[in-house]
Motif scaffolding. Structure first.
Motif, mmCIF file in Angstrom:
data_model
loop_
_atom_site.group_PDB
_atom_site.id
_atom_site.type_symbol
_atom_site.label_atom_id
_atom_site.label_comp_id
_atom_site.label_asym_id
_atom_site.label_seq_id
_atom_site.Cartn_x
_atom_site.Cartn_y
_atom_site.Cartn_z
ATOM 1 N N VAL A 46 -31.518 55.523 8.366
ATOM 2 C CA VAL A 46 -30.361 56.182 7.941
ATOM 3 C C VAL A 46 -28.930 55.968 9.079
ATOM 4 N N ASP A 47 -27.827 55.602 8.764
ATOM 5 C CA ASP A 47 -27.021 55.421 9.709
ATOM 6 C C ASP A 47 -25.571 56.141 9.078
ATOM 7 N N THR A 48 -24.708 56.734 9.803
ATOM 8 C CA THR A 48 -23.566 57.502 9.328
ATOM 9 C C THR A 48 -22.491 56.821 10.104
ATOM 10 N N LEU A 49 -21.364 56.815 9.242
ATOM 11 C CA LEU A 49 -20.123 56.426 9.737
ATOM 12 C C LEU A 49 -19.067 57.381 9.444
ATOM 13 N N VAL A 50 -18.668 57.996 10.671
ATOM 14 C CA VAL A 50 -17.692 59.145 10.550
ATOM 15 C C VAL A 50 -15.986 58.465 10.930
ATOM 16 N N GLU A 51 -15.118 58.984 10.034
ATOM 17 C CA GLU A 51 -13.767 58.474 10.245
ATOM 18 C C GLU A 51 -13.338 59.024 11.633
ATOM 19 N N GLY A 52 -12.722 58.251 12.235
ATOM 20 C CA GLY A 52 -12.261 58.703 13.806
ATOM 21 C C GLY A 52 -13.356 58.436 14.795
ATOM 22 N N VAL A 53 -14.339 58.354 14.424
ATOM 23 C CA VAL A 53 -15.684 58.026 15.385
ATOM 24 C C VAL A 53 -15.992 56.631 15.311
ATOM 25 N N HIS A 54 -16.276 56.336 14.246
ATOM 26 C CA HIS A 54 -16.998 54.810 13.917
ATOM 27 C C HIS A 54 -15.834 53.886 13.140
ATOM 28 N N PHE A 55 -14.996 54.395 12.779
ATOM 29 C CA PHE A 55 -13.800 53.511 12.405
ATOM 30 C C PHE A 55 -12.423 54.460 12.344
ATOM 31 N N PRO A 56 -11.401 53.702 12.314
ATOM 32 C CA PRO A 56 -10.138 54.416 12.538
ATOM 33 C C PRO A 56 -9.681 55.090 11.268
ATOM 34 N N PRO A 57 -8.960 56.040 11.071
ATOM 35 C CA PRO A 57 -8.305 56.578 10.034
ATOM 36 C C PRO A 57 -7.640 55.231 9.167
ATOM 37 N N ALA A 58 -7.357 55.295 7.963
ATOM 38 C CA ALA A 58 -7.185 54.358 6.910
ATOM 39 C C ALA A 58 -7.610 53.260 7.212
ATOM 40 N N GLU A 60 -9.779 49.931 5.945
ATOM 41 C CA GLU A 60 -10.063 49.397 4.688
ATOM 42 C C GLU A 60 -11.374 49.899 4.032
ATOM 43 N N PRO A 61 -11.049 50.331 2.546
ATOM 44 C CA PRO A 61 -12.223 50.970 2.023
ATOM 45 C C PRO A 61 -13.196 49.798 1.710
ATOM 46 N N GLU A 62 -12.749 48.538 1.289
ATOM 47 C CA GLU A 62 -13.527 47.583 1.010
ATOM 48 C C GLU A 62 -14.577 47.036 2.280
ATOM 49 N N ALA A 63 -13.665 47.245 3.220
ATOM 50 C CA ALA A 63 -14.768 46.935 4.653
ATOM 51 C C ALA A 63 -15.555 47.893 5.001
ATOM 52 N N LEU A 64 -15.403 49.084 4.860
ATOM 53 C CA LEU A 64 -16.183 50.494 5.073
ATOM 54 C C LEU A 64 -17.516 50.416 4.280
ATOM 55 N N GLY A 65 -17.233 50.091 2.644
ATOM 56 C CA GLY A 65 -18.222 49.690 1.847
ATOM 57 C C GLY A 65 -19.286 48.784 2.419
ATOM 58 N N HIS A 66 -18.763 47.549 3.002
ATOM 59 C CA HIS A 66 -19.469 46.600 3.472
ATOM 60 C C HIS A 66 -20.345 47.021 4.717
ATOM 61 N N GLU A 97 -9.196 56.887 -6.813
ATOM 62 C CA GLU A 97 -9.799 55.793 -7.652
ATOM 63 C C GLU A 97 -9.730 54.526 -6.883
ATOM 64 N N SER A 98 -8.307 54.010 -6.235
ATOM 65 C CA SER A 98 -8.312 52.735 -5.499
ATOM 66 C C SER A 98 -9.239 52.703 -4.513
ATOM 67 N N TRP A 99 -9.363 53.707 -3.828
ATOM 68 C CA TRP A 99 -10.085 53.750 -2.618
ATOM 69 C C TRP A 99 -11.894 53.583 -2.989
ATOM 70 N N LEU A 100 -12.089 54.276 -4.207
ATOM 71 C CA LEU A 100 -13.586 54.517 -4.507
ATOM 72 C C LEU A 100 -13.764 52.813 -5.199
ATOM 73 N N GLY A 101 -12.871 52.241 -5.735
ATOM 74 C CA GLY A 101 -13.108 50.813 -6.382
ATOM 75 C C GLY A 101 -13.343 50.087 -5.076
ATOM 76 N N ALA A 102 -12.402 49.931 -4.212
ATOM 77 C CA ALA A 102 -12.555 49.084 -3.248
ATOM 78 C C ALA A 102 -13.903 49.240 -2.574
ATOM 79 N N PHE A 103 -14.227 50.730 -1.996
ATOM 80 C CA PHE A 103 -15.490 50.955 -1.243
ATOM 81 C C PHE A 103 -16.431 50.450 -2.051
#
Ligand code: ADP
Ligand code: MG
Length: 320
Positions: A46-58, A60-66, A97-103
């Protein structure tokens, strides 16, 4: 109209793609039901990504999903396991919705490519965090562990090192490359887990690990688990043109040695199996480079041609 939790799951996380025979029941009940193939061991991570720690705020949700699925699959790759299923625990400040769709698009893109079924998860409200658990199968007793390296074994790495680290320096505007290294952003935001490569190394490699915290630190884990040391030949580290230019420009070897997020594999192989490794490596989607030798004396020694060896303190990314 606010999106209910169940609409959200139904709309974005209930695709039936990738459901193999090992999945009896996926998303929608209290548990998923899985049926492990006979003779196989289950590899789980299991791996966790936390905003501000593993990726910057804002980000791209598609990249985060990947990325959230890719980094979890990288652990299965390092054991030589065949990915089978994943669960996703998503903590969201708002259901957009737009965030969820891209993620979801980014996540399922990786899931389909590596035939992973999303079989369940959890959705809660809170600061943005993404946990992905993955399961895969490996023939019983055959998994690639960190503890199998022996003196005389050769050390190899897949792909190139330091690209994600350079992408991060550029993203954070700490470095301005003479010629912009194309593809570095993808190397940082959309890593490729070396899944087929890891599986092909079963029965060939004596030890393996994925390079998430930098080669020096991650090879260090193999050395510690195996009770050995290694010599690493700096001139042999595989680097993209962009990272070569950075090292030439700055004289700083930390990027290929200690920068994280590359998700390549580092492996060792007994020298008599080198011809087999060459054969196996010819089918890889990426380079396979010899970079060093396992030695009896503990510690990691970096060797440069024509220069005095230096002992290296492994210094990968540390959370605490
Ligand atoms: P419970 O309250 O019984 O834990 P939930 O309401 O959390 O059930 O989830 C309902 C179903 O949806 C379960 O099968 C769960 O695994 C699945 N699920 C919830 N969130 C996600 C998600 N983010 N991705 C995939 N499946 C999810
Ligand atoms: Mg739940």
């Amino acid at each position: 109209v606010a999106l209910s939790e169940f609409d959200l799951i139904g709309r974005y996380f209930s695709r039936l793609s990738g459901v193999g025979s090992a999945v009896v029941l996926g998303v929608g009940d209290d548990c998923a039901l899985l049926s492990p193939p006979a003779g196989m061991e289950l590899a789980v991570s299991v791996d966790t990504l936390v905003e501000g720690v593993h990726f910057p705020p804002a980000a791209e949700p598609e990249a985060l999903g990947h990325r959230s699925l890719a980094v979890a699959l990288s652990d299965l790759a390092a054991m030589g396991a065949q990915p089978s299923w994943a669960t996703l625990a998503l903590t969201l400040p708002v259901a957009e919705e737009s965030w969820l769709g891209a993620f979801s698009r980014g996540f399922y893109g990786v899931a389909e490519r590596f035939r992973v079924a999303l079989v369940g998860g959890d959705t809660t409200r809170g600061p943005l965090a993404i946990s992905v658990q993955v399961g895969g199968y490996v023939p019983a007793g055959k998994a690639l562990r960190r503890s199998g390296a022996r003196p005389g074994d050769l050390v190899y790495v897949t792909g190139t090192l330091g690209d994600a680290g350079l992408g991060l320096l550029i993203q954070q505007r700490q470095y301005f490359p003479p010629a912009y290294g194309l593809g570095l952003r993808d190397r940082l935001e959309r890593p490729t887990p070396r899944v087929s490569e890891g599986m092909a190394l079963l029965g060939v490699a004596s030890a393996a690990i994925d390079v998430s915290d930098g080669l020096a630190a991650d090879l260090g884990h193999i050395l510690e688990a195996s009770g050995v040391g290694a010599a690493l030949y700096l001139e042999r580290l595989p680097m993209s043109d962009a990272v070569c230019a950075y090292v030439a420009d700055t004289g700083d070897w930390n990027l290929p040695l200690s920068a994280g997020d590359d998700y390549e594999l580092c492996l060792t192989v007994p020298s008599q199996r080198q011809p087999t490794l060459d054969e196996v490596g010819a089918d890889f989607d990426c380079a396979l480079s010899w970079v060093g030798v396992i030695e009896k004396q503990g510690g990691l020694r970096c060797v440069r041609e024509g220069a005095q060896g230096c002992s290296l303190e492994p210094r990968g990314y540390r959370h605490f």
